[in-house]
Motif scaffolding. Structure first.
Motif, PDB file in Angstrom:
ATOM      1  N   ARG A  60       0.814  -1.222   0.000  1.00 23.10           N
ATOM      2  CA  ARG A  60       0.000   0.000   0.000  1.00 23.10           C
ATOM      3  C   ARG A  60       0.847   1.272   0.000  1.00 23.10           C
ATOM      4  O   ARG A  60       0.299   2.364   0.112  1.00 23.10           O
ATOM      5  CB  ARG A  60      -0.956  -0.014   1.188  1.00 23.10           C
ATOM      6  N   HIS A 341      -9.553  -8.281  13.404  1.00 22.42           N
ATOM      7  CA  HIS A 341      -9.660  -7.150  12.473  1.00 22.42           C
ATOM      8  C   HIS A 341     -11.073  -6.570  12.405  1.00 22.42           C
ATOM      9  O   HIS A 341     -11.232  -5.402  12.022  1.00 22.42           O
ATOM     10  CB  HIS A 341      -9.198  -7.575  11.065  1.00 22.42           C
ATOM     11  N   HIS A 344     -11.156  -3.405  14.328  1.00 21.87           N
ATOM     12  CA  HIS A 344     -10.285  -2.286  13.987  1.00 21.87           C
ATOM     13  C   HIS A 344     -11.039  -0.999  13.641  1.00 21.87           C
ATOM     14  O   HIS A 344     -10.601   0.087  14.037  1.00 21.87           O
ATOM     15  CB  HIS A 344      -9.347  -2.678  12.844  1.00 21.87           C
ATOM     16  N   THR A 348     -10.304   2.632  15.460  1.00 16.81           N
ATOM     17  CA  THR A 348     -10.024   3.875  14.740  1.00 16.81           C
ATOM     18  C   THR A 348     -11.058   4.939  15.072  1.00 16.81           C
ATOM     19  O   THR A 348     -10.721   6.117  15.265  1.00 16.81           O
ATOM     20  CB  THR A 348     -10.001   3.615  13.226  1.00 16.81           C
ATOM     21  N   MET A 372      -5.242   6.085  12.467  1.00 17.85           N
ATOM     22  CA  MET A 372      -5.436   4.711  12.018  1.00 17.85           C
ATOM     23  C   MET A 372      -5.014   3.747  13.111  1.00 17.85           C
ATOM     24  O   MET A 372      -4.288   4.121  14.044  1.00 17.85           O
ATOM     25  CB  MET A 372      -4.676   4.428  10.715  1.00 17.85           C
ATOM     26  N   ILE A 374      -2.920   0.382  13.899  1.00 17.44           N
ATOM     27  CA  ILE A 374      -1.807  -0.343  13.288  1.00 17.44           C
ATOM     28  C   ILE A 374      -1.219  -1.354  14.271  1.00 17.44           C
ATOM     29  O   ILE A 374      -1.480  -1.305  15.471  1.00 17.44           O
ATOM     30  CB  ILE A 374      -0.687   0.612  12.821  1.00 17.44           C
ATOM     31  N   HIS A 461       3.127  -7.041   9.743  1.00 22.08           N
ATOM     32  CA  HIS A 461       2.572  -5.836  10.366  1.00 22.08           C
ATOM     33  C   HIS A 461       1.112  -5.686   9.978  1.00 22.08           C
ATOM     34  O   HIS A 461       0.581  -6.459   9.157  1.00 22.08           O
ATOM     35  CB  HIS A 461       3.362  -4.594   9.916  1.00 22.08           C
ATOM     36  N   ILE A 462       0.473  -4.686  10.528  1.00 29.73           N
ATOM     37  CA  ILE A 462      -0.886  -4.302  10.130  1.00 29.73           C
ATOM     38  C   ILE A 462      -0.876  -2.812   9.814  1.00 29.73           C
ATOM     39  O   ILE A 462      -0.593  -1.980  10.682  1.00 29.73           O
ATOM     40  CB  ILE A 462      -1.913  -4.593  11.243  1.00 29.73           C
ATOM     41  N   ARG A 463      -1.086  -2.485   8.537  1.00 33.30           N
ATOM     42  CA  ARG A 463      -1.230  -1.109   8.022  1.00 33.30           C
ATOM     43  C   ARG A 463       0.020  -0.236   8.166  1.00 33.30           C
ATOM     44  O   ARG A 463      -0.076   0.981   8.084  1.00 33.30           O
ATOM     45  CB  ARG A 463      -2.432  -0.399   8.676  1.00 33.30           C
ATOM     46  N   ASP A 465       2.254  -0.123   5.960  1.00 37.62           N
ATOM     47  CA  ASP A 465       2.428   0.428   4.612  1.00 37.62           C
ATOM     48  C   ASP A 465       1.497   1.609   4.371  1.00 37.62           C
ATOM     49  O   ASP A 465       1.871   2.588   3.704  1.00 37.62           O
ATOM     50  CB  ASP A 465       2.237  -0.657   3.551  1.00 37.62           C
ATOM     51  N   ARG A 466       0.294   1.557   4.929  1.00 39.23           N
ATOM     52  CA  ARG A 466      -0.616   2.708   4.813  1.00 39.23           C
ATOM     53  C   ARG A 466      -0.078   3.906   5.582  1.00 39.23           C
ATOM     54  O   ARG A 466      -0.191   5.055   5.129  1.00 39.23           O
ATOM     55  CB  ARG A 466      -2.007   2.338   5.336  1.00 39.23           C
ATOM     56  N   ALA A 467       0.504   3.647   6.739  1.00 38.92           N
ATOM     57  CA  ALA A 467       1.108   4.742   7.508  1.00 38.92           C
ATOM     58  C   ALA A 467       2.245   5.365   6.710  1.00 38.92           C
ATOM     59  O   ALA A 467       2.389   6.598   6.651  1.00 38.92           O
ATOM     60  CB  ALA A 467       1.603   4.219   8.855  1.00 38.92           C
TER      61      ALA A 467
END
Length: 477
Positions: A60, A341, A344, A348, A372, A374, A461-463, A465-467
Motif C-alpha cells: 500500500r 480485524h 479495527h 479507529t 489509524m 496499526i 505488520h498491520i497497516r 504500509d498505509r502509515a
C-alpha cells in the motif's frame, strides 16, 4: 536575550541554505516519531525501517506498488552530535530464536534512510532517478509534553499538576509525595535537603503513574533525566498556591528552577530538534487505556490534546524565526493485532472521537492529520473459536508472561465512542460497569521467526504500509 535572537537568526540562515540545497539536489524529510506510555515506539521505528529495506509487505506504499522504488539503504546520519538509533540491535532482539521486545529508547536518537526512486510524472522521469533522504528522529513522548510548559508559568503548572495528583485515579500513586508536601511549608526558607526529598518523591510518583499506563506526566526529564540527573534543574516540584512569595523561600526558588527548566531544557529541545521536524507520528496505546478504565482514557485524551497543541503550524513561538512547520501528523493506535480485524474500525473511530476537536483546529491551521489502527510488528494470527453455539473472533499468539500459545477472545470494543468518552473522567476509577466489563486484553510476546517467510519480506505488520504512504507517499510521487 540579544545573543539568543542572534543565534536564532543564524539558525534561520542555515536552515534556509540547507533547504535550498536539498530542494535542488537531494531533498530530506525529517520524520519525528514519539509515543505516549507503552505505545511501542522502538518497535515501530525498527519495523518501519526493516520494511522499507525489504518491501515485500509494503503493497500500500504506492511508489513500491508501482515499482518506482529502486533501492533503499541506511546511510550515516547528518547530525553527528545525536546518538544513532540502534536498529541492528533492536532487530536482533525481535528476530532471535526466542524473540523479545527491545528496550525503549531513553533519549533522542536518529537514523537516516536514503530512498532512490523514479517519479510518477513522465516528464520528471526524463531527468533520471531521484533520492529522498528520510531522517527518522526518535524522542520520548515525555519530552514532547514538556513543550506545553513553554508559555505556562509555575503557578499554573503547579495548580494543574496538584489537581491531577489528588484525583482518585492518581491519589494512591501520589500519596507518599503528597504526604511530604502536606508536612512542608512552601513559604519557609529553602532547605535543600527537604527540596531534594520533595523532588525525588514527586519523580517517584511520576514513574509509578507511567508504569500504570498514564500519560500526562511533566516535566518529562523527571522520568528520563539523562545528563540532568541530580542537578538543581530537576530539584523542584509543584507547590500549592499561597499568598506569600518570600525571597529565598522554597516557593520562590522552585519557581526559579521551573523557569530555568523551561528555558534550558524545553526550549532548546524545541529549537534544536522539534522545530526541524517536517512530519510527525504519535503512537498511542488506546487499547491499554480502554482496558485500564475511564480515568486512564480521560488522562490519555488530555495528553493527546496537549500533544496536538504542540503542533501549531510554523511550530509555535519560534516558528516565525525558523520558518518551518509540521504539515502532516499521524496518530496511530498501536497493538491492533491484540484484537480481531473486525474490531479495527471501532478502534479507529475511538481514536478519531478523542481527537476530533483538536484535529479540527490543527487542520484549519494547515496541518493534515490522520488516524489509524496499526500493529508495527504483528504478534498474533486470527482464529475463529466455537463457544456457546457461536463463532468468536479470536487472536492467537504467545503470551508474554508464560510464553505459551493461546487463542483469546478479548471482547468487543464499544461501538459508540461518544458514550464511552462521556464516562471517561479523571475522577472515575475502574468499575464493573465500564465497557460492560467485557474487555479483557493480554500482552503478547514477539512472534518466532517463520520458516515460511519469503525472501524480500520485512516483519509482519498491520497497516504499516498505509502509515508510510501517508507520511512519505507524496514525496515519492
Amino acid at each position: 536575550m540579544i545573543g539568543g535572537l542572534i543565534d536564532d537568526m543564524m539558525r534561520a540562515v542555515e536552515d534556509a541554505r540547507d533547504s535550498a540545497t536539498e530542494a535542488l539536489f537531494e531533498p530530506t524529510l525529517r520524520l519525528g516519531v514519539t509515543g505516549l506510555s507503552r505505545a511501542g515506539k522502538t518497535v515501530f521505528i525498527a519495523s518501519l525501517v526493516a520494511n522499507l529495506l525489504a518491501r515485500g509487505r509494503m503493497s500500500r506504499l504506492k511508489a513500491e506498488a508501482e515499482g518506482r522504488i529502486g533501492a533503499v539503504a541506511l546511510r550515516p546520519q547528518p547530525d553527528r552530535d545525536v546518538p544513532r538509533f540502534d536498529f541492528e540491535s533492536h532487530m536482533a532482539a525481535l528476530s532471535a530464536p526466542e524473540p523479545r521486545w527491545p528496550q525503549g529508547t531513553r533519549s533522542i536518537a536518529q537514523l537516516r534512510l536514503s530512498i532512490r526512486h523514479r517519479s510518477a510524472n513522465w516528464l520528471e522521469r526524463m531527468t533520471g532517478d531521484s533520492t529522498l533522504h528520510l531522517d527518522i528522529v526518535d524522542y520520548p513522548g515525555e519530552w514532547l509534553l514538556d513543550l506545553a510548559l513553554i508559555g505556562q508559568d509555575y503557578a499554573a503548572w503547579s495548580d494543574r499538576a496538584l489537581a491531577l495528583a489528588r484525583a482518585p485515579l492518581r491519589a494512591p500513586l501520589a500519596a507518599p509525595w503528597l504526604a511530604l508536601l502536606d508536612a512542608a511549608d512552601p513559604d519557609a526558607a529553602l532547605d535543600e535537603t527537604q527540596a531534594r526529598a520533595l523532588s525525588a518523591a514527586y519523580a517517584d510518583y511520576l514513574k509509578r503513574a507511567k508504569a500504570a499506563g498514564l500519560s500526562g506526566l511533566t516535566p518529562g526529564r523527571f522520568l528520563l533525566p539523562g545528563e540532568l540527573e541530580g542537578s538543581p534543574a530537576l530539584t523542584f516540584c509543584p507547590l500549592p498556591a499561597g499568598s506569600k512569595r518570600r525571597r529565598g523561600g522554597m516557593r520562590a526558588e522552585f519557581e526559579r528552577r521551573y523557569d530555568a527548566y523551561v528555558a534550558r531544557v524545553a526550549k532548546p529541545f524545541f529549537r534544536d530538534h522539534f522545530a526541524r521536524i517536517d512530519r510527525q507520528v504519535v503512537l498511542v496505546d488506546l487499547l491499554g487505556a480502554l482496558d485500564a478504565g475511564p480515568g486512564a482514557v480521560a488522562d490519555l485524551r488530555d495528553a493527546m490534546t496537549a500533544v496536538l497543541g504542540c503542533f501549531r503550524p510554523g511550530g509555535g513561538w519560534l516558528a516565525s524565526i525558523l520558518g518551518r512547520r509540521i504539515d502532516r501528523i499521524l496518530f496511530a493506535a498501536t497493538k491492533a493485532d491484540h484484537v480481531h480485524h473486525v474490531q479495527h474500525p471501532r478502534l479507529t473511530a475511538m481514536m478519531q472521537a478523542m481527537l476530533r476537536e483538536s484535529v479540527a483546529r490543527a487542520e484549519f491551521r494547515g496541518a493534515k492529520v490522520e488516524t489509524m489502527a496499526i500493529a508495527a510488528l504483528r504478534a498474533t494470527v486470527e482464529q475463529e473459536v466455537a463457544r456457546d453455539g457461536r463463532q468468536l473472533p479470536c487472536v492467537r499468539g504467545r503470551l508474554l508472561e508464560t510464553g505459551r500459545e493461546a487463542a483469546l477472545f478479548p471482547g468487543d470494543l464499544p461501538d459508540n465512542p461518544a458514550a464511552v468518552l462521556a464516562q471517561a473522567r479523571e475522577d472515575a476509577p475502574p468499575g464493573a460497569g465500564w465497557l460492560g466489563g467485557e474487555l479483557d486484553l493480554m500482552d503478547f510476546a514477539p512472534p518466532k521467526p517463520s520458516a515460511s517467510a519469503r525472501a524480500g519480506d520485512g516483519p509482519p505488520h498491520i497497516r504499516l504500509d498505509r502509515a508510510a504512504e501517508f507520511l512519505l507517499g507524496d514525496r515519492l510521487a
